[in-house]
Design a protein around this motif. Structure first.
Motif, mmCIF file in Angstrom:
data_model
loop_
_atom_site.group_PDB
_atom_site.id
_atom_site.type_symbol
_atom_site.label_atom_id
_atom_site.label_comp_id
_atom_site.label_asym_id
_atom_site.label_seq_id
_atom_site.Cartn_x
_atom_site.Cartn_y
_atom_site.Cartn_z
ATOM 1 N N ALA A 1 0.831 -1.201 0.000
ATOM 2 C CA ALA A 1 0.000 0.000 0.000
ATOM 3 C C ALA A 1 0.870 1.257 0.000
ATOM 4 O O ALA A 1 0.591 2.214 -0.730
ATOM 5 C CB ALA A 1 -0.937 -0.014 1.210
ATOM 6 N N ALA A 2 1.932 1.259 0.789
ATOM 7 C CA ALA A 2 2.830 2.408 0.829
ATOM 8 C C ALA A 2 3.505 2.629 -0.517
ATOM 9 O O ALA A 2 3.655 3.763 -0.980
ATOM 10 C CB ALA A 2 3.880 2.217 1.924
ATOM 11 N N CYS A 3 3.900 1.542 -1.175
ATOM 12 C CA CYS A 3 4.529 1.655 -2.502
ATOM 13 C C CYS A 3 3.550 2.217 -3.525
ATOM 14 O O CYS A 3 3.920 3.065 -4.351
ATOM 15 C CB CYS A 3 5.038 0.298 -2.965
ATOM 16 S SG CYS A 3 6.482 -0.274 -2.069
ATOM 17 N N LEU A 4 2.311 1.756 -3.503
ATOM 18 C CA LEU A 4 1.319 2.262 -4.448
ATOM 19 C C LEU A 4 1.004 3.739 -4.210
ATOM 20 O O LEU A 4 0.901 4.519 -5.165
ATOM 21 C CB LEU A 4 0.036 1.429 -4.375
ATOM 22 C CG LEU A 4 0.109 0.063 -5.028
ATOM 23 C CD1 LEU A 4 -1.163 -0.725 -4.751
ATOM 24 C CD2 LEU A 4 0.315 0.207 -6.521
ATOM 25 N N VAL A 5 0.881 4.131 -2.969
ATOM 26 C CA VAL A 5 0.618 5.542 -2.650
ATOM 27 C C VAL A 5 1.796 6.398 -3.089
ATOM 28 O O VAL A 5 1.614 7.467 -3.689
ATOM 29 C CB VAL A 5 0.326 5.710 -1.140
ATOM 30 C CG1 VAL A 5 0.327 7.176 -0.743
ATOM 31 C CG2 VAL A 5 -1.006 5.068 -0.794
ATOM 32 N N SER A 6 2.994 5.936 -2.849
ATOM 33 C CA SER A 6 4.182 6.673 -3.262
ATOM 34 C C SER A 6 4.258 6.795 -4.783
ATOM 35 O O SER A 6 4.578 7.860 -5.324
ATOM 36 C CB SER A 6 5.434 5.977 -2.732
ATOM 37 O OG SER A 6 6.592 6.586 -3.239
ATOM 38 N N ALA B 1 3.758 10.018 -9.724
ATOM 39 C CA ALA B 1 3.229 10.080 -11.085
ATOM 40 C C ALA B 1 2.273 11.249 -11.270
ATOM 41 O O ALA B 1 2.044 11.685 -12.387
ATOM 42 C CB ALA B 1 2.522 8.777 -11.439
ATOM 43 N N GLY B 2 1.692 11.732 -10.203
ATOM 44 C CA GLY B 2 0.741 12.833 -10.307
ATOM 45 C C GLY B 2 -0.702 12.387 -10.182
ATOM 46 O O GLY B 2 -1.611 13.154 -10.509
ATOM 47 N N LEU C 1 -4.506 8.147 -12.470
ATOM 48 C CA LEU C 1 -4.623 8.045 -13.921
ATOM 49 C C LEU C 1 -3.260 8.186 -14.593
ATOM 50 O O LEU C 1 -2.960 7.486 -15.558
ATOM 51 C CB LEU C 1 -5.606 9.085 -14.453
ATOM 52 C CG LEU C 1 -7.064 8.877 -14.016
ATOM 53 C CD1 LEU C 1 -7.943 10.001 -14.538
ATOM 54 C CD2 LEU C 1 -7.582 7.528 -14.468
ATOM 55 N N HIS C 2 -2.437 9.089 -14.094
ATOM 56 C CA HIS C 2 -1.088 9.236 -14.643
ATOM 57 C C HIS C 2 -0.247 7.985 -14.359
ATOM 58 O O HIS C 2 0.589 7.596 -15.191
ATOM 59 C CB HIS C 2 -0.396 10.476 -14.062
ATOM 60 C CG HIS C 2 -0.971 11.754 -14.553
ATOM 61 N ND1 HIS C 2 -0.628 12.303 -15.768
ATOM 62 C CD2 HIS C 2 -1.884 12.591 -14.007
ATOM 63 C CE1 HIS C 2 -1.282 13.431 -15.938
ATOM 64 N NE2 HIS C 2 -2.068 13.625 -14.873
ATOM 65 N N LEU C 3 -0.466 7.377 -13.213
ATOM 66 C CA LEU C 3 0.253 6.140 -12.880
ATOM 67 C C LEU C 3 -0.113 5.035 -13.856
ATOM 68 O O LEU C 3 0.763 4.354 -14.392
ATOM 69 C CB LEU C 3 -0.054 5.705 -11.444
ATOM 70 C CG LEU C 3 0.577 4.398 -10.982
ATOM 71 C CD1 LEU C 3 2.094 4.517 -10.968
ATOM 72 C CD2 LEU C 3 0.056 4.005 -9.622
ATOM 73 N N ILE C 4 -1.405 4.867 -14.113
ATOM 74 C CA ILE C 4 -1.859 3.830 -15.046
ATOM 75 C C ILE C 4 -1.349 4.132 -16.454
ATOM 76 O O ILE C 4 -0.883 3.240 -17.165
ATOM 77 C CB ILE C 4 -3.397 3.711 -15.014
ATOM 78 C CG1 ILE C 4 -3.840 3.167 -13.648
ATOM 79 C CG2 ILE C 4 -3.890 2.789 -16.129
ATOM 80 C CD1 ILE C 4 -5.321 3.238 -13.407
ATOM 81 N N GLY C 5 -1.428 5.404 -16.864
ATOM 82 C CA GLY C 5 -0.932 5.779 -18.186
ATOM 83 C C GLY C 5 0.566 5.530 -18.316
ATOM 84 O O GLY C 5 1.035 5.015 -19.334
ATOM 85 N N GLY C 6 1.332 5.871 -17.293
ATOM 86 C CA GLY C 6 2.768 5.623 -17.312
ATOM 87 C C GLY C 6 3.087 4.141 -17.351
ATOM 88 O O GLY C 6 4.012 3.710 -18.043
ATOM 89 N N TRP C 7 2.316 3.358 -16.652
ATOM 90 C CA TRP C 7 2.524 1.910 -16.648
ATOM 91 C C TRP C 7 2.249 1.342 -18.039
ATOM 92 O O TRP C 7 3.016 0.539 -18.560
ATOM 93 C CB TRP C 7 1.615 1.266 -15.606
ATOM 94 C CG TRP C 7 1.801 -0.217 -15.508
ATOM 95 C CD1 TRP C 7 2.786 -0.876 -14.866
ATOM 96 C CD2 TRP C 7 0.962 -1.226 -16.082
ATOM 97 N NE1 TRP C 7 2.614 -2.239 -14.986
ATOM 98 C CE2 TRP C 7 1.499 -2.476 -15.733
ATOM 99 C CE3 TRP C 7 -0.199 -1.185 -16.833
ATOM 100 C CZ2 TRP C 7 0.924 -3.667 -16.129
ATOM 101 C CZ3 TRP C 7 -0.765 -2.383 -17.237
ATOM 102 C CH2 TRP C 7 -0.192 -3.610 -16.890
ATOM 103 N N LEU C 8 1.148 1.797 -18.673
ATOM 104 C CA LEU C 8 0.828 1.320 -20.021
ATOM 105 C C LEU C 8 1.891 1.732 -21.030
ATOM 106 O O LEU C 8 2.253 0.970 -21.910
ATOM 107 C CB LEU C 8 -0.544 1.826 -20.435
ATOM 108 C CG LEU C 8 -1.742 1.174 -19.712
ATOM 109 C CD1 LEU C 8 -3.039 1.877 -20.072
ATOM 110 C CD2 LEU C 8 -1.832 -0.298 -20.031
#
Length: 74
Positions: free
Chosen positions: A47-52, A57-58, A61-68
């Motif tokens: 959970a801490a890693c995901l929040v970080s 990423a901002g 949505l930016h996290l998912i976009g960056g991952w894709l």
């Protein structure tokens, strides 16, 4: 007399069986508690890693976009 000896031997065997099951039940409880505690610690770390990652990423949505983009190579 042989009946008394057999009865004593049987009762000794039962007592030993009960004490072994009690010890194994105690050990099982300790193992289950240890696994549950370790699972909780790993869950908190995830959970801490995901929040970080979302913060860096901002947002989600930016996290998912960056991952894709990272997966597709774009």
């Amino acid at each position: 007399m042989s009946e008394r000896i057999l009865t004593k031997e049987r009762s000794k065997g039962r007592v030993q069986e009960r004490s072994q099951t009690t010890v194994s039940a105690e050990v099982d409880k300790v193992i289950i508690g240890s696994v549950a505690a370790f699972t909780g610690i790993v869950g908190l770390w995830v959970a801490a890693c995901l929040v970080s990652a979302m913060y860096q990423a901002g947002g989600p949505l930016h996290l998912i976009g960056g991952w894709l983009r990272a997966i597709s190579g774009m």
